[in-house]
Design a protein around this motif. Sequence first.
Motif, PDB file in Angstrom:
ATOM      1  N   ILE A  63       0.804  -1.223   0.000  1.00 17.67           N
ATOM      2  CA  ILE A  63       0.000   0.000   0.000  1.00 17.67           C
ATOM      3  C   ILE A  63       0.838   1.274   0.000  1.00 17.67           C
ATOM      4  O   ILE A  63       0.699   2.136  -0.877  1.00 17.67           O
ATOM      5  CB  ILE A  63      -1.004   0.004   1.187  1.00 17.67           C
ATOM      6  CG1 ILE A  63      -1.983  -1.174   1.054  1.00 17.67           C
ATOM      7  CG2 ILE A  63      -1.773   1.332   1.235  1.00 17.67           C
ATOM      8  CD1 ILE A  63      -2.925  -1.354   2.244  1.00 17.67           C
ATOM      9  N   LEU A  64       1.731   1.423   0.967  1.00  9.44           N
ATOM     10  CA  LEU A  64       2.521   2.665   1.042  1.00  9.44           C
ATOM     11  C   LEU A  64       3.471   2.829  -0.146  1.00  9.44           C
ATOM     12  O   LEU A  64       3.593   3.943  -0.679  1.00  9.44           O
ATOM     13  CB  LEU A  64       3.269   2.779   2.373  1.00  9.44           C
ATOM     14  CG  LEU A  64       2.454   3.322   3.551  1.00  9.44           C
ATOM     15  CD1 LEU A  64       3.378   3.658   4.718  1.00  9.44           C
ATOM     16  CD2 LEU A  64       1.635   4.555   3.194  1.00  9.44           C
ATOM     17  N   PRO A  65       4.157   1.738  -0.603  1.00 10.96           N
ATOM     18  CA  PRO A  65       4.966   1.890  -1.817  1.00 10.96           C
ATOM     19  C   PRO A  65       4.121   2.382  -3.010  1.00 10.96           C
ATOM     20  O   PRO A  65       4.573   3.247  -3.766  1.00 10.96           O
ATOM     21  CB  PRO A  65       5.507   0.472  -2.069  1.00 10.96           C
ATOM     22  CG  PRO A  65       5.529  -0.158  -0.698  1.00 10.96           C
ATOM     23  CD  PRO A  65       4.374   0.444   0.058  1.00 10.96           C
ATOM     24  N   HIS A  66       2.904   1.862  -3.141  1.00 13.49           N
ATOM     25  CA  HIS A  66       2.022   2.328  -4.219  1.00 13.49           C
ATOM     26  C   HIS A  66       1.673   3.808  -4.062  1.00 13.49           C
ATOM     27  O   HIS A  66       1.622   4.549  -5.039  1.00 13.49           O
ATOM     28  CB  HIS A  66       0.713   1.519  -4.234  1.00 13.49           C
ATOM     29  CG  HIS A  66       0.851   0.162  -4.840  1.00 13.49           C
ATOM     30  ND1 HIS A  66      -0.127  -0.797  -4.777  1.00 13.49           N
ATOM     31  CD2 HIS A  66       1.890  -0.398  -5.536  1.00 13.49           C
ATOM     32  CE1 HIS A  66       0.289  -1.888  -5.398  1.00 13.49           C
ATOM     33  NE2 HIS A  66       1.511  -1.673  -5.868  1.00 13.49           N
ATOM     34  N   VAL A  67       1.420   4.224  -2.816  1.00 14.85           N
ATOM     35  CA  VAL A  67       1.111   5.631  -2.550  1.00 14.85           C
ATOM     36  C   VAL A  67       2.299   6.507  -2.956  1.00 14.85           C
ATOM     37  O   VAL A  67       2.143   7.518  -3.645  1.00 14.85           O
ATOM     38  CB  VAL A  67       0.769   5.850  -1.055  1.00 14.85           C
ATOM     39  CG1 VAL A  67       0.787   7.336  -0.691  1.00 14.85           C
ATOM     40  CG2 VAL A  67      -0.602   5.238  -0.723  1.00 14.85           C
ATOM     41  N   ALA A  68       3.492   6.085  -2.535  1.00 15.04           N
ATOM     42  CA  ALA A  68       4.704   6.858  -2.844  1.00 15.04           C
ATOM     43  C   ALA A  68       4.909   6.960  -4.355  1.00 15.04           C
ATOM     44  O   ALA A  68       5.168   8.044  -4.898  1.00 15.04           O
ATOM     45  CB  ALA A  68       5.916   6.200  -2.179  1.00 15.04           C
ATOM     46  N   GLU A  69       4.741   5.834  -5.035  1.00 12.04           N
ATOM     47  CA  GLU A  69       4.917   5.795  -6.490  1.00 12.04           C
ATOM     48  C   GLU A  69       3.920   6.729  -7.168  1.00 12.04           C
ATOM     49  O   GLU A  69       4.262   7.484  -8.083  1.00 12.04           O
ATOM     50  CB  GLU A  69       4.700   4.354  -6.954  1.00 12.04           C
ATOM     51  CG  GLU A  69       5.136   4.097  -8.383  1.00 12.04           C
ATOM     52  CD  GLU A  69       4.629   2.726  -8.868  1.00 12.04           C
ATOM     53  OE1 GLU A  69       4.232   1.884  -8.015  1.00 12.04           O
ATOM     54  OE2 GLU A  69       4.602   2.526 -10.084  1.00 12.04           O
TER      55      GLU A  69
END
Lengths: 312, 312
Positions: B43-49
């Motif tokens: 979830i957070l990696p996707h948000v950052a991306e």
Amino acid sequence: MERYIFGVDVGGTTVKLGLFGEKGNLLDKWEIPTVKADGGAAILPHVAESILTKMAEKGIGEQELAGIGVGVPGAVDERGTLVGGAVNIGWKPFNIPEALQAYIKVTVKAVNDANAAAFGEMWQGGGKGANNLVAVTLGTGVGGGIVIDGRIVTGAVGAAGEIGHIHLEDGETEACGCGNKGCLEQYASATGIARLARRRLAQDGAPSILREGEVSAKSVFDGVKAGDKIAIEIATQFGAYLGKGLAVVAAVVNPEIFVIGGGVSKAGEILLSFVKPAFAQYAFPACRETGFALAELGNDAGIYGAAGIILL
Amino acid sequence: MERYIFGVDVGGTTVKLGLFGEKGNLLDKWEIPTVKADGGAAILPHVAESILTKMAEKGIGEQELAGIGVGVPGAVDERGTLVGGAVNIGWKPFNIPEALQAYIKVTVKAVNDANAAAFGEMWQGGGKGANNLVAVTLGTGVGGGIVIDGRIVTGAVGAAGEIGHIHLEDGETEACGCGNKGCLEQYASATGIARLARRRLAQDGAPSILREGEVSAKSVFDGVKAGDKIAIEIATQFGAYLGKGLAVVAAVVNPEIFVIGGGVSKAGEILLSFVKPAFAQYAFPACRETGFALAELGNDAGIYGAAGIILL
């Protein structure tokens, strides 16, 4: 250089004053009468005079004063203005810091007296170490003071913490002092407990030592300690109302601890034993572990809290 | 140099993202799916991306970013740690700012999603201009967010604002989702209103357009608008519970205004007309003038509030 703080608690019959060291240690305390004549015009000049006399007596210079905190019986806004006046001492709305600074040029902060007491209990009393606390005063009425993240909550019109006026009982027929019916105060104040007792005693002829003398909150808890069944029944009813009311408070502000003070709390730990089970029954699950403690500062809570806000 | 803020609202099915200017103006918004597999690790990696992609697209450099605010479905402490995890997206406890800063080196703040929505409504929505506000979300459940002196109140264990679990009804026989009986949520949520309606319809054979289709909060308020007597009776019952519950909240924190949002609030101003009289009946006199407004930001309240906390 050691710094000093004065904490002032303006009440209806006396003004309590305390001299504190900067660590919150009470060095001296005394009282002066509250002169209500003339719209209470003499009260603050008397407070100033009393403080200046004490400073001279102790050899404290103005530069050694961190400030003066004043608790007053009315709603106070952030700038220290008594927004709606204080009926029971005759004060109309005015800015308290400005008025006191006419006599002593130091930092002055003003706060509602119930809030001061709550803050005092957090700072040096039963709630010491807590950052989120609700102080509950069970006296003639039921008062409350709410501290969140170390700050006193006053609310939009100074009515935050009026937990005595949480509606709890749809079936109530008598009116509360506020005009509503079924407020917490009608069951958990000293007068409320006495009323619960009179109602219970009138219900039937069950034997009870409460039938022997005057019925009061004290006689009820004395009865409980003596094992009187009717007294225990009344205390259970009191505890159910207060526990239910505080469960509601917990769902709103989720304090770490409730600190219970006021005359009724002199019953001691046994009082909490009636409140905690009801609280656990009605509380939102995540709030069930909320702490309970008895207030420790008694009548000094107000001067402690008034002094404490200077160090905020 | 114009500065930008990203507001992120992590939900159970989608993550909502918004790009804001420093005045709180929403410049762009979009959604990405919430990938719950693997304890929500992606979830957070996707948000950052997604944020980095948007920055590249808009030509925004890292130095132009004031920060990223993240609202999450769980209790968050002051340092941005998700203290109890977030069950419905699979997250265990961790520090959200640290985790996101591994991808983007800017100020990151995290907050509970209901609190973010409350803060958003205060900042740019129905409570704009208010400093003390209680946001009430009438959806599947009843949620609350409390803002005092411009700050979100989280409480000792993140349970502040759980106003759906205020105990209101001693006579209730069915259990609330929390396990208690008689919580506000059982009468004022979408499911609660439908339940009140089914109970009322089962009581007798009184004619009502509610008997024609599926009973829901929406059909009740549509019935009210069509002048259906039974629907008006049910809405009155709903209003009595919610008004009584909010009167209790007012006695605790005394907000300037209640901002009512969530799916049920789509009924519009007519909903408030059922709540306000009950509120006035049960409120402590000084709180009777508390304002009521409908939420204005809808599903965007979370991204607004998450962005808003960066500017605190």
